[in-house]
Scaffold this active site. Sequence first.
Site, short mmCIF file in Angstrom:
data_model
loop_
_atom_site.label_atom_id
_atom_site.label_comp_id
_atom_site.label_asym_id
_atom_site.label_seq_id
_atom_site.Cartn_x
_atom_site.Cartn_y
_atom_site.Cartn_z
CG HIS A 12 -162.25 -54.30 3.37
ND1 HIS A 12 -161.46 -53.45 2.61
CD2 HIS A 12 -162.68 -55.28 2.54
CE1 HIS A 12 -161.42 -53.90 1.36
NE2 HIS A 12 -162.15 -55.00 1.29
CG HIS A 99 -130.98 -65.25 6.04
ND1 HIS A 99 -131.12 -66.37 5.26
CD2 HIS A 99 -130.33 -65.66 7.16
CE1 HIS A 99 -130.58 -67.42 5.87
NE2 HIS A 99 -130.10 -67.00 7.03
NE ARG A 133 -124.27 -65.79 4.24
CZ ARG A 133 -124.66 -66.60 5.21
NH1 ARG A 133 -124.00 -66.62 6.36
NH2 ARG A 133 -125.71 -67.39 5.06
#
Length: 145
Positions: A12, A99, A133
């Site tokens: 809400h 990331h 990575r």
Amino acid sequence: MLKEQIYIASDHAGFKLKEQICIFFQNQNITFIDLGTHDTSSCDYPDFAHLLASKIDDKSFGILICGSGIGISIAANRHKNIRCALCNESLSAKLARKHNNANVLALGGRLIGVDLAIDIIQNFIQTPFDQGRHINRIQKIEIGL
């Protein structure tokens, strides 16, 4: 947009912002599914976080809105393979995608206005995951290390 589908839900406290975002999506011809709530009657944010989290797959994004964005993001992140990022500005949304490969965006309906929310959403849905990575880090999140 990087995904085929957007799911959006709120409690809400996030309802009014959700409605404005849905109007923006309609005006931009962005495909979305509104999972509720459908009015400002008091309801429980975990119900909507769990519902939306159950719909997310590799082809979809989610947007969750409660008063602060905190509770609904905590509830969503209880689900396997959900990476819900609470963002109050656009750079965080971009970095959450780049990331962290976030797939759900949480917003605070009592904290930000519609223009900022739309800017955050656009950065979120248009930013690809950098991979590289970051893949190893995401795997560590998923297995709980």
